[in-house]
Design a protein around this motif. Sequence first.
Motif, PDB file in Angstrom:
ATOM      1  N   GLY A   8       8.588   1.824   4.219  1.00 51.87           N
ATOM      2  CA  GLY A   8       7.471   2.499   3.563  1.00 51.87           C
ATOM      3  C   GLY A   8       6.913   3.582   4.455  1.00 51.87           C
ATOM      4  N   ALA A   9       6.961   4.847   3.955  1.00 56.97           N
ATOM      5  CA  ALA A   9       6.467   5.976   4.765  1.00 56.97           C
ATOM      6  C   ALA A   9       5.146   6.486   4.211  1.00 56.97           C
ATOM      7  CB  ALA A   9       7.515   7.087   4.804  1.00 56.97           C
ATOM      8  N   TYR A  11       0.728   5.955   4.879  1.00 57.40           N
ATOM      9  CA  TYR A  11      -0.111   6.136   6.075  1.00 57.40           C
ATOM     10  C   TYR A  11       0.299   5.161   7.175  1.00 57.40           C
ATOM     11  CZ  TYR A  11      -3.029   9.174   3.336  1.00 57.40           C
ATOM     12  OH  TYR A  11      -3.455  10.221   2.587  1.00 57.40           O
ATOM     13  N   ASN A  35      11.420   7.826  -1.228  1.00 56.97           N
ATOM     14  CA  ASN A  35      11.446   9.273  -1.477  1.00 56.97           C
ATOM     15  C   ASN A  35      11.661  10.001  -0.152  1.00 56.97           C
ATOM     16  OD1 ASN A  35      10.453   8.940  -4.253  1.00 56.97           O
ATOM     17  ND2 ASN A  35       8.563   8.328  -3.248  1.00 56.97           N
ATOM     18  N   TYR A  39       3.624  11.323   0.642  1.00 58.01           N
ATOM     19  CA  TYR A  39       2.534  11.910  -0.155  1.00 58.01           C
ATOM     20  C   TYR A  39       1.215  11.341   0.331  1.00 58.01           C
ATOM     21  CZ  TYR A  39       3.609   7.610  -2.767  1.00 58.01           C
ATOM     22  OH  TYR A  39       3.894   6.313  -3.106  1.00 58.01           O
ATOM     23  N   THR A  41      -1.759   9.835  -0.525  1.00 57.58           N
ATOM     24  CA  THR A  41      -2.321   9.127  -1.680  1.00 57.58           C
ATOM     25  C   THR A  41      -3.796   9.479  -1.868  1.00 57.58           C
ATOM     26  OG1 THR A  41      -2.608   7.300  -0.172  1.00 57.58           O
ATOM     27  CG2 THR A  41      -0.797   7.124  -1.710  1.00 57.58           C
ATOM     28  N   LEU A  44      -4.057  12.074  -4.549  1.00 62.51           N
ATOM     29  CA  LEU A  44      -3.257  11.954  -5.776  1.00 62.51           C
ATOM     30  C   LEU A  44      -4.062  12.310  -7.027  1.00 62.51           C
ATOM     31  CD1 LEU A  44      -1.178   8.684  -5.292  1.00 62.51           C
ATOM     32  CD2 LEU A  44      -0.281  11.002  -5.575  1.00 62.51           C
ATOM     33  N   HIS A  45      -5.368  11.984  -7.008  1.00 61.23           N
ATOM     34  CA  HIS A  45      -6.200  12.262  -8.188  1.00 61.23           C
ATOM     35  C   HIS A  45      -6.264  13.761  -8.475  1.00 61.23           C
ATOM     36  CE1 HIS A  45      -8.630  12.279  -4.556  1.00 61.23           C
ATOM     37  NE2 HIS A  45      -9.425  13.159  -5.160  1.00 61.23           N
ATOM     38  N   ASP A  76      16.023   5.262   0.591  1.00 64.66           N
ATOM     39  CA  ASP A  76      16.529   4.229  -0.317  1.00 64.66           C
ATOM     40  C   ASP A  76      15.346   3.335  -0.716  1.00 64.66           C
ATOM     41  OD1 ASP A  76      18.215   2.553  -1.754  1.00 64.66           O
ATOM     42  OD2 ASP A  76      19.758   2.554  -0.187  1.00 64.66           O
ATOM     43  N   GLU A  77      15.575   2.504  -1.726  1.00 62.20           N
ATOM     44  CA  GLU A  77      14.493   1.620  -2.185  1.00 62.20           C
ATOM     45  C   GLU A  77      14.706   0.209  -1.657  1.00 62.20           C
ATOM     46  OE1 GLU A  77      13.599   2.049  -6.347  1.00 62.20           O
ATOM     47  OE2 GLU A  77      12.781   0.008  -6.406  1.00 62.20           O
ATOM     48  N   VAL A  78      13.692  -0.346  -1.046  1.00 64.20           N
ATOM     49  CA  VAL A  78      13.766  -1.733  -0.575  1.00 64.20           C
ATOM     50  C   VAL A  78      13.599  -2.649  -1.784  1.00 64.20           C
ATOM     51  CG1 VAL A  78      12.582  -3.494   0.805  1.00 64.20           C
ATOM     52  CG2 VAL A  78      12.796  -1.146   1.686  1.00 64.20           C
ATOM     53  N   LEU A 105       4.800  -1.307   2.655  1.00 65.09           N
ATOM     54  CA  LEU A 105       5.295  -0.815   1.361  1.00 65.09           C
ATOM     55  C   LEU A 105       4.191  -0.373   0.406  1.00 65.09           C
ATOM     56  CD1 LEU A 105       8.343  -3.184   0.690  1.00 65.09           C
ATOM     57  CD2 LEU A 105       8.397  -0.762   1.310  1.00 65.09           C
ATOM     58  N   GLY A 291      -1.292  -2.118   6.195  1.00 61.55           N
ATOM     59  CA  GLY A 291      -1.652  -1.322   5.021  1.00 61.55           C
ATOM     60  C   GLY A 291      -1.930  -2.199   3.809  1.00 61.55           C
ATOM     61  N   THR A 308      -7.545   0.723   2.602  1.00 61.76           N
ATOM     62  CA  THR A 308      -7.779   2.172   2.706  1.00 61.76           C
ATOM     63  C   THR A 308      -6.734   2.787   3.643  1.00 61.76           C
ATOM     64  OG1 THR A 308      -9.244   1.942   4.612  1.00 61.76           O
ATOM     65  CG2 THR A 308     -10.303   1.954   2.445  1.00 61.76           C
ATOM     66  N   GLN A 310      -7.571   4.633   6.036  1.00 61.85           N
ATOM     67  CA  GLN A 310      -8.188   4.502   7.357  1.00 61.85           C
ATOM     68  C   GLN A 310      -7.740   3.225   8.074  1.00 61.85           C
ATOM     69  OE1 GLN A 310     -12.696   4.106   8.722  1.00 61.85           O
ATOM     70  NE2 GLN A 310     -12.522   5.323   6.909  1.00 61.85           N
ATOM     71  N   SER A 312      -5.149   1.380   7.277  1.00 59.08           N
ATOM     72  CA  SER A 312      -3.675   1.370   7.413  1.00 59.08           C
ATOM     73  C   SER A 312      -3.272   2.048   8.722  1.00 59.08           C
ATOM     74  CB  SER A 312      -3.003   2.121   6.261  1.00 59.08           C
ATOM     75  OG  SER A 312      -3.382   1.591   5.032  1.00 59.08           O
TER      76      SER A 312
HETATM   77  P1  FAD Z   1       1.116   3.796   0.692  1.00 65.00           P
HETATM   78  O1  FAD Z   1       0.311   4.973   1.032  1.00 65.00           O
HETATM   79  O2  FAD Z   1       1.098   3.270  -0.706  1.00 65.00           O
HETATM   80  O3  FAD Z   1       2.626   4.118   1.111  1.00 65.00           O
HETATM   81  C1  FAD Z   1       3.691   3.263   0.790  1.00 65.00           C
HETATM   82  C2  FAD Z   1       4.977   4.049   0.958  1.00 65.00           C
HETATM   83  O4  FAD Z   1       6.067   3.161   0.699  1.00 65.00           O
HETATM   84  C3  FAD Z   1       5.138   5.209  -0.021  1.00 65.00           C
HETATM   85  O5  FAD Z   1       5.676   6.314   0.655  1.00 65.00           O
HETATM   86  C4  FAD Z   1       6.125   4.685  -1.064  1.00 65.00           C
HETATM   87  O6  FAD Z   1       6.915   5.703  -1.642  1.00 65.00           O
HETATM   88  C5  FAD Z   1       6.966   3.734  -0.230  1.00 65.00           C
HETATM   89  N1  FAD Z   1       7.550   2.637  -0.996  1.00 65.00           N
HETATM   90  C6  FAD Z   1       6.922   1.847  -1.883  1.00 65.00           C
HETATM   91  N2  FAD Z   1       7.761   0.914  -2.342  1.00 65.00           N
HETATM   92  C7  FAD Z   1       8.936   1.138  -1.740  1.00 65.00           C
HETATM   93  C8  FAD Z   1      10.205   0.478  -1.788  1.00 65.00           C
HETATM   94  N3  FAD Z   1      10.408  -0.581  -2.573  1.00 65.00           N
HETATM   95  N4  FAD Z   1      11.198   0.951  -1.027  1.00 65.00           N
HETATM   96  C9  FAD Z   1      11.010   2.030  -0.208  1.00 65.00           C
HETATM   97  N5  FAD Z   1       9.848   2.672  -0.124  1.00 65.00           N
HETATM   98  C10 FAD Z   1       8.820   2.227  -0.858  1.00 65.00           C
HETATM   99  N6  FAD Z   1      -8.213   5.572   1.387  1.00 65.00           N
HETATM  100  C11 FAD Z   1      -9.024   6.146   2.320  1.00 65.00           C
HETATM  101  O7  FAD Z   1      -9.150   5.627   3.436  1.00 65.00           O
HETATM  102  N7  FAD Z   1      -9.695   7.318   2.057  1.00 65.00           N
HETATM  103  C12 FAD Z   1      -9.562   7.975   0.870  1.00 65.00           C
HETATM  104  O8  FAD Z   1     -10.183   9.026   0.668  1.00 65.00           O
HETATM  105  C13 FAD Z   1      -8.709   7.404  -0.129  1.00 65.00           C
HETATM  106  N8  FAD Z   1      -8.518   8.046  -1.305  1.00 65.00           N
HETATM  107  C14 FAD Z   1      -7.648   7.514  -2.232  1.00 65.00           C
HETATM  108  C15 FAD Z   1      -7.442   8.209  -3.427  1.00 65.00           C
HETATM  109  C16 FAD Z   1      -6.585   7.698  -4.397  1.00 65.00           C
HETATM  110  C17 FAD Z   1      -6.364   8.467  -5.677  1.00 65.00           C
HETATM  111  C18 FAD Z   1      -5.917   6.464  -4.158  1.00 65.00           C
HETATM  112  C19 FAD Z   1      -4.971   5.895  -5.206  1.00 65.00           C
HETATM  113  C20 FAD Z   1      -6.121   5.759  -2.980  1.00 65.00           C
HETATM  114  C21 FAD Z   1      -6.991   6.278  -1.999  1.00 65.00           C
HETATM  115  N9  FAD Z   1      -7.218   5.617  -0.787  1.00 65.00           N
HETATM  116  C22 FAD Z   1      -8.045   6.168   0.156  1.00 65.00           C
HETATM  117  C23 FAD Z   1      -6.511   4.349  -0.484  1.00 65.00           C
HETATM  118  C24 FAD Z   1      -5.268   4.666   0.352  1.00 65.00           C
HETATM  119  O9  FAD Z   1      -4.566   5.723  -0.258  1.00 65.00           O
HETATM  120  C25 FAD Z   1      -4.344   3.466   0.541  1.00 65.00           C
HETATM  121  O10 FAD Z   1      -5.088   2.402   1.066  1.00 65.00           O
HETATM  122  C26 FAD Z   1      -3.203   3.846   1.476  1.00 65.00           C
HETATM  123  O11 FAD Z   1      -2.372   4.810   0.869  1.00 65.00           O
HETATM  124  C27 FAD Z   1      -2.361   2.645   1.873  1.00 65.00           C
HETATM  125  O12 FAD Z   1      -1.399   3.089   2.802  1.00 65.00           O
HETATM  126  P2  FAD Z   1      -0.008   2.322   2.963  1.00 65.00           P
HETATM  127  O13 FAD Z   1       0.705   2.998   4.064  1.00 65.00           O
HETATM  128  O14 FAD Z   1      -0.244   0.872   3.030  1.00 65.00           O
HETATM  129  O15 FAD Z   1       0.756   2.537   1.582  1.00 65.00           O
END
Ligand code: FAD
Length: 393
Positions: A8-9, A11, A35, A39, A41, A44-45, A76-78, A105, A291, A308, A310, A312
């Motif tokens: 998972g790439a 935050y 991917n 991105y 997140t 995203l809105h 690839d997809e896990v 993830l 995360g 959040t 933050q 993560s």
């Molecule tokens: P994610 O950001 O979800 O990243 C997961 C990654 O894993 C993605 O790249 C995805 O493509 C990849 N992935 C998923 N499944 C698979 C799989 N099966 N195989 C391979 N790859 C996979 N938090 C804040 O602190 N401040 C904010 O202002 C804020 N604004 C937000 C606004 C919106 C619209 C949303 C939806 C959320 C917001 N958040 C905010 C919350 C924050 O975005 C999440 O808590 C954060 O993205 C979590 O990070 P993560 O690395 O755990 O996962």
Amino acid sequence: MKRILVIGAGYGGMRAVKKLAGADLDAEIVLVNKNPYHYQTTQLHEVAAGTKEPSDITFDITQAFANKKNVHVIIDEVTKVDQDAKQVELKNSDPIGYDYLVNSLGFESETFGIPGVEENGWPIVDINTALAARKHLEDTLKRYKTSHDENDLHIVVCGAGFTSIEYLGELVHRMPKMAKEYGFPENLVKVECVEAGPKILGMFNQDLAGWAVKYLEKKGVIFHVSTPITEVMPNAVVSNGTQFPANTIIWTTGVHGSHVIADSGYDQKRNRVVVADDLRVNGRPDQFLIGDVSGVNNPGNGRLFPTTAQISIAQADCAANNIVALLKGQPTEKFVFKALGTVCSLGPTAGVASIDFFGHWNLKGWLAAIAKKFVADRAVFELTNIRTMLESD
Ligand code: FAD
Ligand code: NAD
């Protein structure tokens, strides 16, 4: 050579790889993501409302680590983590083994099993869903010119959490431009927000929350609180018999962790695993969960910290430090988190914020919008490098 596998790439994953790559380890670091791009997140809105393009909030993962020789990226997809075999199964290639795993993830949309959500609601959880929600919104608003169906100009946003409120801010900001471009009367547009709980933005003090609600109400948003959605129909949201007609229904009532968590047999709730003090999975000393797939107790209130970006990033730092320590035969450190506050945007030029950084700051209006941009830029820098930060929007 030991292999550290990061899945998972987002935050968490990007930050973990950056930290590990900078630690000068005699180890291979492999990052798997579905991917080729990361991105933001947190924006995203904006893509969903059409105020930003995907290219404004994405960057190439391989490029971000191009100068790190011991980092390999696999697109690839896990599908599963085989915890006993210490390997991760992939959709399109052979399983890959690990000595240490960082599972990051991320999140997926929560439907709570409410009938009609999957078929009729438009979630905002990744680039594809944000783009699909935007296309549906634009097509439906454009259609009014020939359909004269008032429901084509009615939009219901489900839930009043941060994602909903930030989406509403972008939507009402863009609406006058869309009315001109697509030729529909702006005065017939109806934007409603339906929330199960009794409050909007309950995590802010009354002054900030009230300011945000008034700001959106002045721009035409109608809020309904204490109104739990019980069904989503193709052209209406239902709450215990009351219907809110709309041909665009945005589903933003919360998130759960990746389905891979349940599919891999973790002890989980809504695909989140409560982790040990050092972020390892209880009973699995080779695995770190960070995360949105992880749960960390907040000693301040006995509840889990909200998920959040933050937290993560902070977890990624701790997990990376702990892997370095384990490789050196040293003890791991406990994860300690102090939130820097919260910023909620209300479109590109306004917002509300409660920030704990060199004192406590409550911000309203354009200052909060600047704070949001600062936080987003800082996050990109924390994941990659200054060049990518400057290139991002
Ligand atoms: P994610 O950001 O979800 O990243 C997961 C990654 O894993 C993605 O790249 C995805 O493509 C990849 N992935 C998923 N499944 C698979 C799989 N099966 N195989 C391979 N790859 C996979 N938090 C804040 O602190 N401040 C904010 O202002 C804020 N604004 C937000 C606004 C919106 C619209 C949303 C939806 C959320 C917001 N958040 C905010 C919350 C924050 O975005 C999440 O808590 C954060 O993205 C979590 O990070 P993560 O690395 O755990 O996962
Ligand atoms: P959330 O869980 O924070 O909010 C969802 C809202 O939907 C809640 O108010 C809930 O009461 C409501 N809801 C749930 N079921 C409902 C139903 N059946 N009918 C009507 N309302 C219902 O979810 P989110 O806004 O997607 O945020 C997800 C996570 O991302 C959170 O941890 C949040 O803190 C974080 N986030 C942070 C920011 C920011 O810091 N600016 C922005 C977006 C998201």
